[in-house]
Design a protein around this motif. Structure first.
Motif, mmCIF file in Angstrom:
data_model
loop_
_atom_site.group_PDB
_atom_site.id
_atom_site.type_symbol
_atom_site.label_atom_id
_atom_site.label_comp_id
_atom_site.label_asym_id
_atom_site.label_seq_id
_atom_site.Cartn_x
_atom_site.Cartn_y
_atom_site.Cartn_z
ATOM 1 N N PRO A 114 0.783 -1.641 -0.540
ATOM 2 C CA PRO A 114 -0.285 0.217 -0.438
ATOM 3 C C PRO A 114 1.001 1.474 0.328
ATOM 4 N N SER A 115 2.160 1.377 0.201
ATOM 5 C CA SER A 115 2.761 2.467 0.548
ATOM 6 C C SER A 115 3.669 2.907 -0.751
ATOM 7 N N LEU A 116 2.868 2.080 -1.997
ATOM 8 C CA LEU A 116 3.678 1.713 -3.586
ATOM 9 C C LEU A 116 4.061 3.623 -4.021
ATOM 10 N N PRO A 117 2.257 4.278 -3.738
ATOM 11 C CA PRO A 117 2.158 5.485 -4.009
ATOM 12 C C PRO A 117 3.516 6.004 -3.937
ATOM 13 N N PHE A 118 4.536 5.973 -3.039
ATOM 14 C CA PHE A 118 5.140 7.048 -2.761
ATOM 15 C C PHE A 118 5.965 7.046 -3.583
ATOM 16 N N LEU A 120 5.429 6.515 -6.837
ATOM 17 C CA LEU A 120 4.954 7.657 -8.255
ATOM 18 C C LEU A 120 4.653 8.758 -7.828
ATOM 19 N N LEU A 121 5.266 8.938 -6.507
ATOM 20 C CA LEU A 121 5.236 10.095 -5.829
ATOM 21 C C LEU A 121 6.854 10.944 -5.989
ATOM 22 N N GLN A 231 8.170 3.488 3.370
ATOM 23 C CA GLN A 231 7.675 4.157 2.877
ATOM 24 C C GLN A 231 8.723 5.391 2.175
ATOM 25 N N TRP A 234 10.219 3.265 -0.263
ATOM 26 C CA TRP A 234 9.499 3.088 -2.084
ATOM 27 C C TRP A 234 9.748 4.866 -2.555
ATOM 28 N N PHE A 235 9.999 5.936 -1.771
ATOM 29 C CA PHE A 235 9.911 6.900 -2.159
ATOM 30 C C PHE A 235 11.614 7.421 -3.068
ATOM 31 N N GLY A 238 11.481 5.551 -6.385
ATOM 32 C CA GLY A 238 10.591 6.393 -7.663
ATOM 33 C C GLY A 238 11.250 7.303 -7.817
#
Length: 303
Positions: A114-118, A120-121, A231, A234-235, A238
Motif C-alpha cells: 500500500p505504500s507503493l504510491p510513494f 510514484l510521488l 514509505q 518506495w520514495f 521512485g
C-alpha cells in the motif's frame, strides 16, 4: 581505515555523476546507517559522540576527496565530446542500482505494497523538476565570473544537491544537471586543480550551501528512515526511476544544449560499462570485507 577510504571513494564516484547518489552507494555497500548516524552525531549535542563521528567522517572524506578529484578531471575532459556515451553509462549505473536497493530492503518492503504510491510521488518530483527547468536561467553559469544573484542561486543549488546526495535515490549531480550547474561545478573543480583561483569564490559559496543543506536535512532524513522506512524506500525507488528520465534529458542542459538521449544516440557499450562499474564496486566491497575479517581473526588468534 582502508575500508572507510574505499567507501568514501565510491561515494565520490557516485556523487560526481548524475543518476546514483553517494547515499545510494552507501546503502548498497551496507554503511549508510553508520554514515547517517555519524553526520547526526557531528551536528548533535552529544560531545562524547562527536569526536568518534568526526574521525569516521574524516576517513570517509579523505577517500571522497580522492575520488572526486579523479572524477572531476576525467568528466571535465570527456563530457562534452562523449555526452551520449556517458549518459548511457549513467543510465546503466542507475538501472543496475535498483535491484540492489530492493534486495537489501526486501524485508522492509514485505507487506507494505500500500505504500507503493510513494514511488510514484518520487518519480513525479524528479520529472517535475526537469520539466520546470525550461530555459537556462540567464545563460549558463560560469563560476569564474558570477553575478550577485548567481551566487545565491549557486548556494541554493548546493544546499538542495547535498540533500539529494545524502538521501539514497536521486543523485545530487542529477539535480545539478537539472538546474544547469553540473558542468559548471565540475569544470570549476577541474580549473581549481589547475590553480585557477578565479573559480574559488563560487566554489566556496557552493560549499557553504552544501554544509547548510547537511545541517538542515540530516535530522529529518534520519528520523524519516527510522519511523517510516517502507514509505521512504518506495520514495527512494521512485526518485531513482525519475532520475532515468533526468539523465535522458541531461544533454539538453549543457551550455550548448544538445538533443536528449534517444535510441539512435544510446550507447550499449556505455550502458554495460555503467552496470559493470556497480558490479565492480560490489566485488571490491566483498574483497575488502573478507580482508578485514581475516585481519580481525589474526588479532583474536594472537590472544
Amino acid at each position: 581505515m582502508l575500508v572507510n577510504l574505499f567507501h568514501g571513494f565510491c561515494m565520490a564516484l557516485a556523487d560526481s555523476v548524475p543518476g546514483v547518489s553517494g547515499g545510494t552507494i552507501a546503502f548498497i555497500l551496507g554503511f549508510y546507517d553508520r554514515f547517517l548516524n555519524a553526520l547526526h552525531e557531528l551536528f548533535g549535542r552529544d560531545r562524547e559522540a562527536r569526536l568518534p563521528a568526526l574521525r569516521y567522517l574524516v576517513k570517509l572524506g579523505a577517500g571522497w576527496i580522492i575520488g572526486m578529484a579523479l572524477a572531476a578531471t576525467a568528466l571535465a575532459q570527456v563530457f562534452d565530446s562523449g555526452v551520449y556515451a556517458l549518459s548511457s553509462a549513467f543510465l546503466g549505473l542507475t538501472a543496475a542500482s535498483l535491484p540492489f536497493i530492493l534486495k537489501e530492503e526486501r524485508e522492509t518492503l514485505r507487506g507494505h505494497a500500500p505504500s507503493l504510491p510513494f514511488a510514484l510521488l518520487g518519480m513525479a518530483l524528479v520529472i517535475g523538476l526537469v520539466a520546470l527547468r525550461g530555459a537556462n536561467m540567464g545563460g549558463a553559469l560560469n563560476l569564474s565570473s558570477l553575478h550577485a544573484w548567481q551566487y545565491l542561486y549557486l548556494f541554493q543549488t548546493g544546499m538542495l544537491a547535498i540533500m539529494a546526495m545524502v538521501l539514497p535515490g536521486i543523485s545530487g549531480s542529477t539535480l545539478l544537471l537539472v538546474f544547469g550547474a553540473y558542468m559548471p561545478v565540475i569544470t570549476a573543480l577541474h580549473e581549481l586543480m589547475r590553480f585557477n583561483f578565479a573559480v574559488l569564490p563560487g566554489l566556496i559559496v557552493f560549499g557553504c550551501g552544501v554544509l547548510c543543506g547537511i545541517a538542515l536535512s540530516i535530522h529529518f532524513i534520519r528520523k524519516a528512515l527510522q519511523q517510516f522506512r517502507p514509505q521512504m524506500v518506495w520514495f527512494i525507488t521512485g526518485l531513482m526511476l525519475g532520475s532515468l528520465y533526468a539523465i535522458v534529458m541531461g544533454p539538453a542542459t549543457l551550455a550548448e544544449p544538445q538533443p536528449p538521449l534517444s535510441l539512435s544516440t544510446f550507447s550499449i557499450p556505455g550502458f554495460l560499462a555503467g552496470i559493470a562499474v556497480l558490479g565492480g564496486l560490489e566485488l571490491a566491497r566483498h574483497m575488502l570485507e573478507r580482508r578485514q575479517d581475516t585481519q580481525q581473526e589474526h588479532i583474536y588468534s594472537d590472544f
